[in-house]
Scaffold this motif. Structure first.
Motif, PDB file in Angstrom:
ATOM      1  N   VAL A  58       0.849  -1.204   0.000  1.00  0.00           N
ATOM      2  CA  VAL A  58       0.000   0.000   0.000  1.00  0.00           C
ATOM      3  C   VAL A  58       0.879   1.247   0.000  1.00  0.00           C
ATOM      4  N   LEU A  59       1.887   1.225   0.883  1.00  0.00           N
ATOM      5  CA  LEU A  59       2.801   2.366   0.955  1.00  0.00           C
ATOM      6  C   LEU A  59       3.541   2.526  -0.368  1.00  0.00           C
ATOM      7  N   LEU A  60       3.993   1.372  -0.894  1.00  0.00           N
ATOM      8  CA  LEU A  60       4.718   1.388  -2.160  1.00  0.00           C
ATOM      9  C   LEU A  60       3.854   1.937  -3.278  1.00  0.00           C
ATOM     10  N   ALA A  61       2.553   1.548  -3.261  1.00  0.00           N
ATOM     11  CA  ALA A  61       1.653   1.984  -4.326  1.00  0.00           C
ATOM     12  C   ALA A  61       1.553   3.508  -4.328  1.00  0.00           C
ATOM     13  N   ARG A  62       1.472   4.098  -3.117  1.00  0.00           N
ATOM     14  CA  ARG A  62       1.423   5.558  -3.037  1.00  0.00           C
ATOM     15  C   ARG A  62       2.710   6.160  -3.581  1.00  0.00           C
ATOM     16  N   PHE A  63       3.826   5.635  -3.079  1.00  0.00           N
ATOM     17  CA  PHE A  63       5.127   6.129  -3.488  1.00  0.00           C
ATOM     18  C   PHE A  63       5.284   5.989  -5.006  1.00  0.00           C
ATOM     19  N   ALA A  64       4.970   4.787  -5.507  1.00  0.00           N
ATOM     20  CA  ALA A  64       5.129   4.524  -6.937  1.00  0.00           C
ATOM     21  C   ALA A  64       4.189   5.392  -7.756  1.00  0.00           C
ATOM     22  N   GLY A  65       3.006   5.654  -7.186  1.00  0.00           N
ATOM     23  CA  GLY A  65       2.050   6.516  -7.892  1.00  0.00           C
ATOM     24  C   GLY A  65       2.642   7.902  -8.111  1.00  0.00           C
ATOM     25  N   LEU A  88       4.503   8.324 -21.444  1.00  0.00           N
ATOM     26  CA  LEU A  88       3.489   7.362 -21.039  1.00  0.00           C
ATOM     27  C   LEU A  88       4.094   5.968 -20.970  1.00  0.00           C
ATOM     28  N   THR A  89       4.890   5.633 -21.986  1.00  0.00           N
ATOM     29  CA  THR A  89       5.536   4.318 -22.013  1.00  0.00           C
ATOM     30  C   THR A  89       6.427   4.128 -20.791  1.00  0.00           C
ATOM     31  N   MET A  90       7.210   5.163 -20.481  1.00  0.00           N
ATOM     32  CA  MET A  90       8.143   5.010 -19.379  1.00  0.00           C
ATOM     33  C   MET A  90       7.406   4.873 -18.054  1.00  0.00           C
ATOM     34  N   ALA A  91       6.353   5.685 -17.879  1.00  0.00           N
ATOM     35  CA  ALA A  91       5.577   5.589 -16.636  1.00  0.00           C
ATOM     36  C   ALA A  91       4.950   4.202 -16.522  1.00  0.00           C
ATOM     37  N   PHE A  92       4.430   3.711 -17.644  1.00  0.00           N
ATOM     38  CA  PHE A  92       3.827   2.385 -17.657  1.00  0.00           C
ATOM     39  C   PHE A  92       4.872   1.314 -17.325  1.00  0.00           C
ATOM     40  N   ALA A  93       6.053   1.441 -17.961  1.00  0.00           N
ATOM     41  CA  ALA A  93       7.136   0.476 -17.707  1.00  0.00           C
ATOM     42  C   ALA A  93       7.520   0.492 -16.236  1.00  0.00           C
ATOM     43  N   TYR A  94       7.549   1.702 -15.658  1.00  0.00           N
ATOM     44  CA  TYR A  94       7.890   1.835 -14.242  1.00  0.00           C
ATOM     45  C   TYR A  94       6.904   1.057 -13.376  1.00  0.00           C
ATOM     46  N   ILE A  95       5.624   1.267 -13.651  1.00  0.00           N
ATOM     47  CA  ILE A  95       4.607   0.578 -12.859  1.00  0.00           C
ATOM     48  C   ILE A  95       4.706  -0.934 -13.041  1.00  0.00           C
ATOM     49  N   CYS A  96       4.950  -1.372 -14.285  1.00  0.00           N
ATOM     50  CA  CYS A  96       5.128  -2.808 -14.518  1.00  0.00           C
ATOM     51  C   CYS A  96       6.274  -3.350 -13.680  1.00  0.00           C
ATOM     52  N   GLY A  97       7.372  -2.591 -13.626  1.00  0.00           N
ATOM     53  CA  GLY A  97       8.537  -3.034 -12.853  1.00  0.00           C
ATOM     54  C   GLY A  97       8.195  -3.263 -11.397  1.00  0.00           C
ATOM     55  N   THR A  98       7.499  -2.286 -10.783  1.00  0.00           N
ATOM     56  CA  THR A  98       7.137  -2.474  -9.375  1.00  0.00           C
ATOM     57  C   THR A  98       6.138  -3.613  -9.231  1.00  0.00           C
ATOM     58  N   ALA A  99       5.144  -3.650 -10.134  1.00  0.00           N
ATOM     59  CA  ALA A  99       4.046  -4.606  -9.964  1.00  0.00           C
ATOM     60  C   ALA A  99       4.530  -6.038 -10.149  1.00  0.00           C
ATOM     61  N   LEU A 100       5.328  -6.293 -11.182  1.00  0.00           N
ATOM     62  CA  LEU A 100       5.765  -7.673 -11.417  1.00  0.00           C
ATOM     63  C   LEU A 100       6.684  -8.162 -10.296  1.00  0.00           C
ATOM     64  N   SER A 101       7.570  -7.276  -9.837  1.00  0.00           N
ATOM     65  CA  SER A 101       8.450  -7.681  -8.745  1.00  0.00           C
ATOM     66  C   SER A 101       7.629  -7.933  -7.479  1.00  0.00           C
ATOM     67  N   ALA A 102       6.629  -7.082  -7.246  1.00  0.00           N
ATOM     68  CA  ALA A 102       5.761  -7.263  -6.080  1.00  0.00           C
ATOM     69  C   ALA A 102       5.001  -8.579  -6.172  1.00  0.00           C
ATOM     70  N   LEU A 103       4.528  -8.879  -7.358  1.00  0.00           N
ATOM     71  CA  LEU A 103       3.771 -10.111  -7.572  1.00  0.00           C
ATOM     72  C   LEU A 103       4.657 -11.329  -7.302  1.00  0.00           C
ATOM     73  N   ALA A 104       5.885 -11.268  -7.816  1.00  0.00           N
ATOM     74  CA  ALA A 104       6.811 -12.378  -7.576  1.00  0.00           C
ATOM     75  C   ALA A 104       7.034 -12.560  -6.072  1.00  0.00           C
ATOM     76  N   GLY A 105       7.205 -11.432  -5.362  1.00  0.00           N
ATOM     77  CA  GLY A 105       7.406 -11.501  -3.916  1.00  0.00           C
ATOM     78  C   GLY A 105       6.216 -12.117  -3.217  1.00  0.00           C
ATOM     79  N   LYS A 106       5.032 -11.711  -3.621  1.00  0.00           N
ATOM     80  CA  LYS A 106       3.797 -12.212  -3.021  1.00  0.00           C
ATOM     81  C   LYS A 106       3.677 -13.730  -3.220  1.00  0.00           C
ATOM     82  N   ILE A 107       3.922 -14.177  -4.450  1.00  0.00           N
ATOM     83  CA  ILE A 107       3.854 -15.610  -4.741  1.00  0.00           C
ATOM     84  C   ILE A 107       4.893 -16.363  -3.912  1.00  0.00           C
ATOM     85  N   GLY A 108       6.106 -15.814  -3.891  1.00  0.00           N
ATOM     86  CA  GLY A 108       7.190 -16.478  -3.166  1.00  0.00           C
ATOM     87  C   GLY A 108       6.859 -16.670  -1.698  1.00  0.00           C
ATOM     88  N   ILE A 109       6.346 -15.594  -1.075  1.00  0.00           N
ATOM     89  CA  ILE A 109       5.985 -15.658   0.346  1.00  0.00           C
ATOM     90  C   ILE A 109       4.860 -16.662   0.572  1.00  0.00           C
TER      91      ILE A 109
END
Lengths: 688, 688
Positions: A58-65, A88-109
């Protein structure tokens, strides 16, 4: 041209890895678990870990936003200057970077907190099955991290055909890593230290005692720090190495992307093969089994990349540079092992020194920690020079591309490294569960053995990770220069060819860059300290106010969640100023001294960052194993004065090796990426 | 042209300083001393210090002899290539450098070991007189060091008219400093730690108890480490800064030597004035008195240099650069004080953390030690950039000359700095003598107060010294480039304009340069450790085998000289490998990667050296004062658990602040000078 074949292949391998992760998950899920206490405690740990992750995200989402909006407005160039699709592409790529890494972390945990229960349960019957549950739990993390990483990079590259977008993706991954690694690191050490301080020291109750309100937080910490945090860290390094190679390579010729995707894809494939080969053979030695995985993966990678190079006519020199990276990575890993393995002199002599009290434990560990930086730095020095020299005949910027590929090579088998590494906290948790669930002496012995193997292997994988980060940041320095020159060409400014130390602006940056990793570490260490004090108060309060808790009256349970809450809130609160300090200093230096000062700044940062990261990780590992060596009955054994001294060493080493040391990697990457992203701004507006 | 006026003036000021030293010596000698015990113990200390010095100088003479012969044969160019007079001059200059620095050390020790007795005796009656004995004893060292330093440089320059000869002189001073600082550092901490371990910890007898065989060695250690070692260190930095300024300046125009000699001479003059102004005023606060000296000297220096610049038409911009150095030096000193002063938060919070055990003492000190590097490095960054920018309009290499002059400026008042610094160990010794001679409670209180002022002032002077060393080594980097280009011009090779970090050979050197200060420190720390173990054995043996010693039977004295012997032999034995490691690595890197690799190597060395030197000195000082803060009755006071923890911090900090930290300065200077001396060889023969 970027070859469609390699794009599709890379995507297919990523999807295969995710498929393997899912298969491993179902396998683990299908393992039996019957003991109610174990399951109950396992649930508490899982819930605690999820609480932390949710709050963190949640905190990350705010920061990343906020960052995404800033990127949208300003990067790569202000949105009003025309090309808004790029922003737009770069902002989108940025969000993908945080989201995919977060997703991997969530699955791993998620999987790790199931695998620990299964591993504990299996330990009642069979070490092999218990090992498999632990290893396969870790492998899910490995597969998810590298699968999402390669998938994200390849898809982004295919759609945008623009290597700069990968920078945005990489920065996204770094943002997440900063939260996951530094935040997770503060969490885990807060819980660890305060659980020990009140439990073991003040009340004299054993470790992992369920009466201790911090005990669940401690177990949660292993997962959020060592599983999710470490995964995010390596996701970050892996993306950064690919981004650097793609940017430097594609600036030379677009089709250099093929070799990057090919080698990265083959690395993941080799790791998948390695994961399926993993089992404890007749030797019954878990350490051998884990090391064998690494060697198999390395061998398969070596063969397959040679085959691909031969079949698809890649440049052999680039292959050579990549292999140099891989081999030096192995050598660094082995050298690191020397300084942290309790069968070797440094740990044993430190344990010996403990007989004369804690001061000598600290001094001895300090000295060996200092020695231990030598092999890794010589390794990085030789591999970068070798990669450069191998690729020099190719001309142009190819030597720099060679160095980037050496970093890619070092990180090529990262999926296997993560699998081995995440195995550690899972079996560590399993050991705790066996103890809390009273699963018997034999199960305890089995999980002890599995745990000790995890510690031994960890040193090697950690050396690997730091070495790779070292090479990656050099490549990122090249990336920064590349970005500056792209901007300079557009603005009609002079192209820069490097950063001259004798240039006073570079020197200015160099001097400012040196203290940043030190100050960053200090902030995290003090953060752990402050947070632990808050938690100690809460633990004492519970023991005082909850009737029957201290006596262990049946049915009386402490308020575990309150402790998890304190660790979570505190970790996230302490982490923000440290991260901001690094980012704001970078921006200040850039606007004061311009791109040349940033060149010096990044160099100073890398130099002192590598020094401190290696020192803190190794010294921490050494003290930890020194304590274990004493506990195994040497130098007086448990309860002796030497043991007390060794415990002091271990406590000092804890935030070194699990909070500050590994977070420095991320700090360096973040600073490097911020610099590359703001290269245009620094070029256009600066005081000097 | 070098102006004869400034040469003669510089020589006259040096001679004046030596005269002042002699006058101070007679003054001290004339002070009364009546107590027999004090005199007897004072004799033992003096004899012990002389034993160490003699042994050290014999070893040094052998070492220096070999080096002098090597210089004679090979430097600045092989003797068979023609110009043998240059080789002879350089070898002679080298020997002068070692001999004059050694002589200054000898004089300083001689007087310090008289002044301690007089200061102790005076403490019976009057704090002002006791202060004066301590301060004037230290001032002899200050006058001798800077007098010989300026005299040597000026005479050599006058005869040879060749700034390169000063390099030989500077290398001689560095060789001596390596022995005096690192050797003295190992000696003092060997004695300190082992005296405490057996005396205070095992047997529970008080500090400075005459029954302890190591007690005299401990007092000797204060003199050889903190008086002679520190003097040699600052002799070294001072010569190096002058050598750098002379080489860079005279390459631009011969008459730049005038301004260097003028400002250095004025600095010494200002210090002489400062020394004579020194006295404890009505405030009765020794700290104020010591600080006042520094401010008076600074003010006089500022005025006189401005006057000289105006009268003799020196370039005002150069004056500006020099003043920037001086002011930043003051600021660094004040900032350093913040982190080590027990009236400030860092020390108090570390003492507070000690309540939770030694691990938190260590972690807290570690974190503040990390923070403490920030102001000094920012100071160095700003002063070098400012000096550069101020001198940029002068064109050519003048900006670099400006940076060298900033270093000269920082070190200009070094004679006063040394006086203040050497005051510390003298009054520390005096305190011990008061205790051993039973001179009464009031005398003890007086020497306690004087001692505490010494500690406070020490932090500031230490910050000054490290800052100056930082600026000096940058200037030495410029000197190295200068030497390379002189050689390149003769050999018809390409002139180099700097060291580009993106050049892989520079980067290779950079990576190899990073671990050197860390490994050097580790070797010294382990050296102290090993040596202390040898000495602990000897102390235990004496307590066991000498009948009546433990019980304190009248007339039974331990064999003090045996302990001094062990400390001496061990210190010199442990020091050689560390010094050789640094020198041999430099030579290897030079012959592998050539001058560009050396550029990177020196940078890596400077960066990690500054980081570690600042960190270790400040953390060590912080732990020391943290312990004193607890002993003053805070956080539980003496004997509490917090006190035990604080003692652990102090013991860890001891070799940090008195052995490894300050020796790193010397290590960097040695490596820089070796590089400059071998510049021609590296240019001609290298692998890459």
């Amino acid at each position: 041209m970027i070859n469609t074949f390699w794009q599709i292949s890379a995507i297919l391998v990523s999807v295969l890895a995710l498929g393997v992760a899912f298969w491993l998950y179902t396998w683990i899920k299908a393992q039996p678990s019957s003991n109610e206490t174990v399951q109950h405690v396992g649930d508490l740990i899982r819930k605690g870990a999820n609480t932390f992750l949710r709050r963190e995200y949640v905190l990350l989402a705010r920061f990343a936003g906020v960052i995404a909006i800033l990127i949208l407005i300003f990067l790569p160039s202000p949105i009003w200057s025309g090309n808004w699709t790029k922003n737009l592409t770069m902002a989108f790529a940025y969000i993908c970077g945080t989201a995919l890494s977060a997703l991997a972390g969530k699955i791993g945990i998620q999987v790790a907190t199931i695998a620990n229960v299964k591993s504990a349960e299996a330990a009642k019957k069979d070490i092999k099955l218990s090992f498999m549950a632990g290893f396969r739990g870790g492998a899910v993390m490995g597969m998810a991290v590298v699968g999402f990483c390669l998938l994200g990079v390849t898809v982004l590259l295919s759609f945008t055909k623009d290597s700069s977008a990968i920078l945005g993706f990489s920065f996204g991954a770094s943002s997440l890593a900063l939260f996951a690694k530094a935040g997770g690191g503060i969490f885990t050490k807060t819980a660890d230290i305060s659980a020990d301080l009140v439990g073991k020291v003040e009340l004299g109750i054993p470790e992992d005692d369920p009466r201790n309100p911090a005990v669940i937080a401690d177990n949660v910490g292993d997962n959020v720090g060592d599983v999710a945090g470490m995964g995010a860290d390596l996701f970050d390094s892996n993306v950064a190495s690919m981004a650097a190679a793609l940017i430097v390579g594609m600036a030379l010729a677009k089709d250099n992307a093929n070799i990057v995707l090919a080698y990265a894809g083959i690395g993941l494939l080799a790791s998948i093969i390695g994961v399926f080969c993993a089992r404890m053979g007749s030797s019954k030695d878990p350490t051998t089994a884990l090391n064998k995985n690494t060697y198999i993966t390395t061998g398969v990678y070596l063969l397959l990349t040679a085959l691909a190079t031969f079949m698809f006519g890649f440049e052999w020199r680039i292959w050579g540079a990549t292999m140099v990276g891989l081999l030096v990575g192995l050598i660094i890993g082995i050298a690191t092992d020397y300084f942290t393995n309790d069968k070797k002199k440094p740990v044993q002599l430190t344990a010996e020194a403990s007989k004369s009290g804690p001061a000598l434990t600290i001094l001895s560990g300090f000295a060996y920690g200092f020695f231990s930086v030598l092999p890794a730095l010589i390794g990085i020095a030789i591999s970068s020079l070798a990669a450069y020299k191998i690729c020099e005949p190719l001309g142009g910027n190819y030597p720099l591309f060679g160095i980037s590929m050496a970093a890619v090579g070092m990180l090529s088998i990262v999926a296997m490294i993560i699998s081995n590494d995440a195995y550690g906290p899972i079996v560590d948790n399993a050991r705790g569960l066996v103890e809390m669930g009273n699963l018997g002496e034999e199960a305890l012995n089995i999980t002890d053995e599995l745990d000790s193997a995890g510690n031994t292997v960890k040193a090697m994988t950690k050396g690997f990770a730091i070495g790779a980060a070292g090479l990656t940041v050099i490549a990122l320095l090249g990336t920064f220069m590349n970005e500056v020159n792209v901007a300079a060409a557009i603005a009609g400014k002079e192209i820069i060819s490097g950063f001259d130390i004798m240039n006073p602006v570079v020197f200015f940056g160099l001097m400012i860059g040196i203290p940043i990793p030190a100050v960053f570490s200090a902030m995290l260490i003090l953060g752990v300290d402050r947070n632990a004090q808050r938690m100690v108060k809460e633990i004492r309060r519970q023991f005082k106010e909850i009737p029957g808790l201290r006596e262990g009256k049946a049915g009386v349970v402490p308020d575990y969640s309150k402790c998890i809450d304190i660790a979570t809130t505190g970790a996230l609160r302490e982490l923000i100023p440290a991260g901001l300090m690094a980012i704001i200093t970078t921006i200040l230096v850039g606007f004061i001294g311009g791109v040349q000062a940033i060149g010096g700044f990044l160099t100073g940062n890398i130099v002192s960052g590598l020094l401190l990261a290696l020192f803190m990780s190794n010294a921490g590992g050494l003290w930890d194993n020194g304590k274990k060596f004493v506990e195994a009955g040497h130098c007086g054994g448990k309860g002796s004065d030497a043991h007390k001294a060794a415990v002091v060493g271990d406590t000092v080493g804890d935030p070194f090796k699990d909070t500050a040391g590994p977070s420095i990697n991320t700090q360096i990457t973040v600073v490097s990426l911020v610099s590359s992203l703001l290269a245009v701004a620094f070029l256009s507006y600066s005081l000097f």
